[in-house]
Design a protein around this motif. Structure first.
Motif, PDB file in Angstrom:
ATOM      1  N   ASN A 511       0.581  -1.112   0.092  1.00 53.43           N
ATOM      2  CA  ASN A 511      -0.098  -0.296  -0.185  1.00 53.43           C
ATOM      3  C   ASN A 511       0.969   1.357  -0.361  1.00 53.43           C
ATOM      4  OD1 ASN A 511       0.249   1.250   2.668  1.00 53.43           O
ATOM      5  ND2 ASN A 511      -0.143  -0.886   3.139  1.00 53.43           N
ATOM      6  N   ASP A 512      -0.205   2.832  -0.194  1.00 53.89           N
ATOM      7  CA  ASP A 512       1.063   3.634   0.014  1.00 53.89           C
ATOM      8  C   ASP A 512       0.112   4.535   0.409  1.00 53.89           C
ATOM      9  OD1 ASP A 512      -1.123   3.206  -2.447  1.00 53.89           O
ATOM     10  OD2 ASP A 512      -0.367   5.400  -2.960  1.00 53.89           O
ATOM     11  N   SER A 513      -0.170   4.225   1.119  1.00 51.36           N
ATOM     12  CA  SER A 513      -1.236   4.580   2.855  1.00 51.36           C
ATOM     13  C   SER A 513      -1.022   5.669   3.239  1.00 51.36           C
ATOM     14  CB  SER A 513      -2.388   3.886   4.067  1.00 51.36           C
ATOM     15  OG  SER A 513      -2.892   2.811   3.031  1.00 51.36           O
ATOM     16  N   ALA A 514       0.557   5.622   3.364  1.00 53.08           N
ATOM     17  CA  ALA A 514       1.567   7.053   4.131  1.00 53.08           C
ATOM     18  C   ALA A 514       0.970   8.571   3.027  1.00 53.08           C
ATOM     19  CB  ALA A 514       2.519   6.766   4.703  1.00 53.08           C
ATOM     20  N   ASN A 515       0.937   8.346   1.959  1.00 56.72           N
ATOM     21  CA  ASN A 515       1.126   8.849   1.033  1.00 56.72           C
ATOM     22  C   ASN A 515       0.444   9.088   0.285  1.00 56.72           C
ATOM     23  OD1 ASN A 515       1.134  12.040   0.516  1.00 56.72           O
ATOM     24  ND2 ASN A 515       3.638  12.150  -0.133  1.00 56.72           N
ATOM     25  N   PRO A 516      -0.899   8.661  -0.060  1.00 51.42           N
ATOM     26  CA  PRO A 516      -1.307   7.909  -1.242  1.00 51.42           C
ATOM     27  C   PRO A 516      -0.975   9.085  -2.630  1.00 51.42           C
ATOM     28  CG  PRO A 516      -2.907   7.814   0.419  1.00 51.42           C
ATOM     29  CD  PRO A 516      -2.048   8.813   0.942  1.00 51.42           C
ATOM     30  N   GLY A 517      -0.570   7.882  -3.762  1.00 43.32           N
ATOM     31  CA  GLY A 517      -0.862   8.864  -4.736  1.00 43.32           C
ATOM     32  C   GLY A 517       0.268   9.146  -5.045  1.00 43.32           C
ATOM     33  N   ASP A 518       1.621   8.963  -4.366  1.00 45.92           N
ATOM     34  CA  ASP A 518       3.118   9.543  -4.336  1.00 45.92           C
ATOM     35  C   ASP A 518       3.785   8.369  -4.895  1.00 45.92           C
ATOM     36  OD1 ASP A 518       5.273  11.272  -2.701  1.00 45.92           O
ATOM     37  OD2 ASP A 518       6.178   8.804  -2.864  1.00 45.92           O
ATOM     38  N   HIS A 519       4.459   9.151  -5.548  1.00 46.43           N
ATOM     39  CA  HIS A 519       5.007   7.774  -7.032  1.00 46.43           C
ATOM     40  C   HIS A 519       6.039   6.697  -6.703  1.00 46.43           C
ATOM     41  CE1 HIS A 519       3.528   9.546 -11.438  1.00 46.43           C
ATOM     42  NE2 HIS A 519       2.293   9.498 -10.310  1.00 46.43           N
ATOM     43  N   GLY A 520       6.822   7.841  -5.685  1.00 47.74           N
ATOM     44  CA  GLY A 520       8.063   6.654  -4.841  1.00 47.74           C
ATOM     45  C   GLY A 520       7.305   5.881  -3.861  1.00 47.74           C
ATOM     46  N   LEU A 521       7.007   6.259  -3.375  1.00 47.13           N
ATOM     47  CA  LEU A 521       5.758   4.840  -2.634  1.00 47.13           C
ATOM     48  C   LEU A 521       4.983   4.091  -3.281  1.00 47.13           C
ATOM     49  CD1 LEU A 521       5.515   4.694   1.020  1.00 47.13           C
ATOM     50  CD2 LEU A 521       3.713   6.277   0.950  1.00 47.13           C
ATOM     51  N   ILE A 522       4.649   4.457  -4.055  1.00 49.67           N
ATOM     52  CA  ILE A 522       4.175   3.233  -5.201  1.00 49.67           C
ATOM     53  C   ILE A 522       4.727   2.529  -5.209  1.00 49.67           C
ATOM     54  CG2 ILE A 522       2.211   3.255  -7.127  1.00 49.67           C
ATOM     55  CD1 ILE A 522       1.026   6.512  -6.528  1.00 49.67           C
ATOM     56  N   ARG A 523       5.781   2.570  -5.540  1.00 51.27           N
ATOM     57  CA  ARG A 523       7.305   1.837  -6.796  1.00 51.27           C
ATOM     58  C   ARG A 523       7.725   1.258  -4.924  1.00 51.27           C
ATOM     59  NH1 ARG A 523       7.723   6.912 -10.965  1.00 51.27           N
ATOM     60  NH2 ARG A 523       5.849   6.062 -11.949  1.00 51.27           N
ATOM     61  N   SER A 524       7.125   0.813  -3.828  1.00 56.30           N
ATOM     62  CA  SER A 524       8.350   0.577  -2.189  1.00 56.30           C
ATOM     63  C   SER A 524       8.953  -0.390  -3.486  1.00 56.30           C
ATOM     64  CB  SER A 524       6.882   0.754  -1.291  1.00 56.30           C
ATOM     65  OG  SER A 524       6.492   1.705  -1.279  1.00 56.30           O
ATOM     66  N   ASP A 525      10.029  -0.932  -2.302  1.00 58.68           N
ATOM     67  CA  ASP A 525      10.634  -2.162  -2.105  1.00 58.68           C
ATOM     68  C   ASP A 525       9.612  -3.399  -2.157  1.00 58.68           C
ATOM     69  OD1 ASP A 525      12.529  -0.516  -2.768  1.00 58.68           O
ATOM     70  OD2 ASP A 525      13.720  -1.091  -1.512  1.00 58.68           O
ATOM     71  N   PHE A 526       9.582  -4.611  -2.804  1.00 57.26           N
ATOM     72  CA  PHE A 526       9.224  -5.473  -2.430  1.00 57.26           C
ATOM     73  C   PHE A 526       9.858  -6.799  -1.157  1.00 57.26           C
ATOM     74  CE2 PHE A 526       7.467 -10.301  -3.025  1.00 57.26           C
ATOM     75  CZ  PHE A 526       6.661 -10.134  -3.611  1.00 57.26           C
ATOM     76  N   PRO A 527       9.328  -6.857  -0.848  1.00 56.39           N
ATOM     77  CA  PRO A 527       9.803  -7.555   0.600  1.00 56.39           C
ATOM     78  C   PRO A 527      10.692  -8.979   0.322  1.00 56.39           C
ATOM     79  CG  PRO A 527       7.775  -7.643   0.850  1.00 56.39           C
ATOM     80  CD  PRO A 527       8.171  -6.876  -0.166  1.00 56.39           C
ATOM     81  N   GLY A 528      11.973  -8.694   0.666  1.00 55.41           N
ATOM     82  CA  GLY A 528      12.597  -9.770   0.344  1.00 55.41           C
ATOM     83  C   GLY A 528      13.292  -9.775  -0.737  1.00 55.41           C
ATOM     84  N   GLY A 529      13.601  -9.177  -2.013  1.00 56.44           N
ATOM     85  CA  GLY A 529      13.679  -8.167  -3.051  1.00 56.44           C
ATOM     86  C   GLY A 529      15.231  -8.223  -2.639  1.00 56.44           C
ATOM     87  N   PHE A 530      15.342  -7.615  -1.956  1.00 57.39           N
ATOM     88  CA  PHE A 530      17.052  -7.295  -0.558  1.00 57.39           C
ATOM     89  C   PHE A 530      17.345  -7.982   0.562  1.00 57.39           C
ATOM     90  CE2 PHE A 530      14.084  -4.531  -3.697  1.00 57.39           C
ATOM     91  CZ  PHE A 530      14.945  -3.473  -4.057  1.00 57.39           C
ATOM     92  N   LYS A 531      18.981  -7.889   0.232  1.00 56.41           N
ATOM     93  CA  LYS A 531      18.929  -8.309   1.452  1.00 56.41           C
ATOM     94  C   LYS A 531      18.854  -7.275   2.692  1.00 56.41           C
ATOM     95  CE  LYS A 531      23.869  -8.849  -0.741  1.00 56.41           C
ATOM     96  NZ  LYS A 531      25.567  -8.879  -0.780  1.00 56.41           N
ATOM     97  N   ASP A 532      18.801  -8.390   3.935  1.00 56.21           N
ATOM     98  CA  ASP A 532      18.770  -8.155   4.898  1.00 56.21           C
ATOM     99  C   ASP A 532      16.983  -7.495   5.225  1.00 56.21           C
ATOM    100  OD1 ASP A 532      21.126  -9.040   5.944  1.00 56.21           O
ATOM    101  OD2 ASP A 532      21.600  -6.507   5.419  1.00 56.21           O
ATOM    102  N   ASP A 533      15.775  -8.541   4.647  1.00 58.28           N
ATOM    103  CA  ASP A 533      15.338  -7.604   4.315  1.00 58.28           C
ATOM    104  C   ASP A 533      13.777  -8.627   5.420  1.00 58.28           C
ATOM    105  OD1 ASP A 533      14.449  -5.905   2.808  1.00 58.28           O
ATOM    106  OD2 ASP A 533      13.665  -7.143   0.818  1.00 58.28           O
ATOM    107  N   ALA A 534      13.622  -8.237   6.777  1.00 53.55           N
ATOM    108  CA  ALA A 534      13.121  -8.693   7.776  1.00 53.55           C
ATOM    109  C   ALA A 534      11.916  -9.435   6.980  1.00 53.55           C
ATOM    110  CB  ALA A 534      12.662  -7.687   8.494  1.00 53.55           C
ATOM    111  N   VAL A 535      11.114  -9.377   6.028  1.00 52.44           N
ATOM    112  CA  VAL A 535      10.193 -10.338   5.527  1.00 52.44           C
ATOM    113  C   VAL A 535       9.973 -10.472   4.658  1.00 52.44           C
ATOM    114  CG1 VAL A 535       7.201 -10.395   4.551  1.00 52.44           C
ATOM    115  CG2 VAL A 535       8.312  -9.018   6.754  1.00 52.44           C
ATOM    116  N   ASN A 536       9.841 -11.828   4.264  1.00 46.80           N
ATOM    117  CA  ASN A 536      10.576 -12.664   2.598  1.00 46.80           C
ATOM    118  C   ASN A 536       9.035 -13.089   1.923  1.00 46.80           C
ATOM    119  OD1 ASN A 536      11.572 -14.067  -0.145  1.00 46.80           O
ATOM    120  ND2 ASN A 536      13.499 -14.520   1.112  1.00 46.80           N
TER     121      ASN A 536
END
Length: 650
Positions: A511-536
């Protein structure tokens, strides 16, 4: 005395040998230097397309040649089947455009293009003609049997840390805490998770652009291209791009390439030396104000896309849409320049051949010259009759969207040659209709009437539908973070006569509920796609029960949909909403799929006699999600708000 003579003779012989050897060495060194000089002399800065292919229906090829003072040179080619038809000089003397004809009988191989200058000096470029991997008819595009997974590569998965930074480019930092910086996702990251995408049930992958975006900031999104033939090194390289396409084909999946014909990035290599005075729209204004080109008022754009259809349109408004710049950082390309038009068409065809594409998504479709867009799509579809192109028309008016689909009965006679426009009207209807809570039937009528508008489309099943994408608020946010609403929206979209697209992360309720419509937030990191992500999310580790449930929900629908002829190509019947419910039927042969959307919070029983024309009485149906069976009789009991998906395939 004899010994002395002998020694003198030895010395003399040795001296002669040394002298001869040194002469030979000097000659070798001279030859090496000559080779180095020749290599420098023969080097041409750019020839594009960088190679071509034999066996096209269109035997013409136009080469863009970029080299200092190349306009003073006369090119020549000596290769069986390749003929120079015409040579064009540009405004800048550093360009030549060479029209070639490549006969059908031409063999694959390399040949030299010699450039002879007035002082008799020469420069040579070696050009290659390659064989095609398959025939034109074998390029099969996406269609209503497909389900498309949209990815923002920088934010999906980092498969190769070594390509995160390239100090030769303008933007060098990686900062995952900043939504507008690069985060490090790449092509290898997508390759690493093809199995995840396939297991979900998707058949096609659409990454946003991965070509070079050498921009000072916000280069992660890919839509400010600075080299149309080069993969951005921070995403990987051409070999990895080819590998992605190949690995997808191994899974019987397709790759869609996101292309941008309307504009480039201000950092594009040709911006330092534009070939012609009309290579860009609004070019004179840009060149006169180049040192102060950061003001939105300079770019001349009004973004009035309806000017393409408006029968009362003023010339000024039409020019503002077609010729104004998208932003000051994205120069607007003038496709009325025939050399640029040819360049864009050839670039698209080069990528189709190079990657074996299963489709193209064209950005900002209604902004360029619409006659060029017809020519562009027409050239591609002429060469690849079974191919697919989807165009972005961000309009909520189905009259506007339908205008762009090939076969449309347009008042002005315009033929777009575009197979698939994007269904923004349906996206809006689904979100607004499902969110309406005070008058349930009123909300469901928006869905019903949205589908009823299909009479306007030349081919409804080729329209490209979605609930969210890289530019729009996440659907979980738009549907008030209510999972039952998300399931309603997804189930409806996935059973429509459409080509459906789902944005990465929708399956885990990003979701982008913190700031709906913000492009950077809409395109957030997918959890597990990056090293040390707590969620996969790829493995399910750390996901909550709602996220896991949504993954399972999407997986079951998509994997059913893969083999459902009724959904792919079946007859559609729907009934006007009644008592807070909306029934949609898709039928082909002995398969019927029933989608019941129920907005009632309290349990309700619905009389099924109303739907007797569908012919399901007495048949056993299975719930696609739960696996439970149900005999279609006089009534159905709906215990909770949500979506019920039934099929006659047991």
């Amino acid at each position: 005395m004899k010994l002395l003579k002998y020694n003198h003779l030895n010395v003399l012989i040795i001296s002669v040998i040394v002298f001869l050897f040194s002469c030979q060495k000097r000659e070798q060194n001279k030859m090496e230097v000559t080779k180095e000089i020749t290599a420098v002399i023969n080097e041409i800065e750019r020839v594009e397309p960088p190679n071509w292919f034999v066996g096209f229906k269109d035997t013409s090829l136009q080469l863009l040649v970029k080299e200092e003072n190349i306009g003073d040179a006369i090119p020549s080619i000596s290769y069986q089947g390749v003929t120079i038809e015409k040579v064009h000089k540009a405004r800048s003397n550093n360009y030549l455009f060479i029209d070639l004809k490549i006969d059908e009988s031409t063999e694959v191989g390399e040949f030299n293009i010699d450039f002879t200058f007035a002082d008799s000096t020469k420069k040579t470029h070696t050009y290659e003609l390659k064989s095609r991997d398959k025939k034109s008819d074998d390029f099969i595009g996406f269609n209503s049997s497909d389900a498309i997974y949209l990815i923002t590569p920088d934010r999906f998965a980092n498969g190769d840390d070594s390509n995160n930074i390239n100090t030769a480019l303008k933007e060098t930092d990686i900062d995952r805490s900043d939504n507008y910086k690069r985060h490090g996702g790449d092509i290898q990251g997508i390759i690493n998770h093809i199995d995840y995408i396939s297991d979900l049930g998707f058949t096609t992958v659409w990454p946003t652009p991965v070509l070079l975006n050498d921009m000072a900031e916000s280069s992660y999104h890919g839509y400010a291209i600075t080299d149309y033939y080069k993969v951005d090194s921070r995403f990987g390289n051409l070999s990895e791009y080819k590998e992605l396409a190949y690995k997808l084909r191994e899974k019987d999946m397709k790759l869609i390439m996101d292309q941008v014909a309307n504009h480039c990035g201000i950092g594009h290599w040709w911006m330092e030396d534009l070939p012609f005075g009309d290579w860009l729209n609004n070019q004179k204004n840009y060149e006169d104000n180049i040192d102060n080109w950061n003001n939105e008022t300079n770019i001349g754009s009004n973004h009035r896309r309806t000017t393409n259809q408006d029968i009362y349109v003023s010339k000024a408004d039409l020019k503002g849409n077609n010729e104004g710049w998208f932003t000051p950082a994205m120069p607007d390309l003038n496709q009325r320049n025939p050399f640029l038009a040819k360049y864009i068409i050839q670039n698209s065809i080069w990528w189709i051949e190079t990657l074996g594409l299963g489709g193209i998504r064209q950005d900002t479709y209604p902004y360029p010259d619409k006659n060029f867009m017809s020519d562009w799509a027409g050239a591609i579809m002429h060469e690849y009759p079974n191919f697919s192109i989807v165009g972005e028309e961000w309009s909520y008016n189905p009259l506007i969207v339908g205008y762009w689909q090939r076969g449309a009965n347009n008042r002005d006679g315009y033929e777009s040659n575009l197979k698939s426009p994007m269904d923004f009207p349906m996206q809006k209807a689904i979100v607004e209709g499902i969110n309406e809570e005070e008058e349930w039937d009123k909300g469901l009528i928006k869905l019903y009437e949205g589908l009823a508008n299909d009479f306007h489309y030349a081919s409804p099943k080729d329209v490209f539908v979605f609930l969210d994408n890289h530019d729009k608020t996440r659907v979980f946010t738009e549907l008030w973070e209510d999972t039952s609403k998300v399931k309603m929206g997804l189930s409806y979209m996935l059973t429509l006569p459409r080509i459906p697209q789902i944005y990465y992360g929708t399956e885990i309720l990003m979701n982008d509920s913190a700031n709906p419509g913000d492009h950077g937030l809409i395109r957030s990191d997918f959890p597990g796609g990056f090293k040390d992500d707590a969620v996969n999310a790829f493995t399910g580790e750390g996901l909550n029960e709602y996220q896991k449930d949504m993954q399972s929900f999407i997986t079951k629908i998509l994997n059913y949909r893969k083999d459902s002829k009724a959904i792919h190509d079946g007859k559609t019947i729907h009934f006007a909403p009644f008592m807070g419910t909306y029934f949609l039927f898709r039928t082909k042969g002995d398969e019927t799929v029933v989608n019941i959307i129920n907005k009632n919070i309290e349990p309700i029983t619905i009389d099924l006699k109303r739907f007797e024309e569908v012919g399901l009485e007495g048949k056993t149906l299975k719930n696609i999600i739960t696996g439970d069976t149900f005999i279609w009789g006089n009534e159905i009991h709906l215990s909770e708000k949500g979506s019920v998906l039934l099929t006659t395939k047991i």
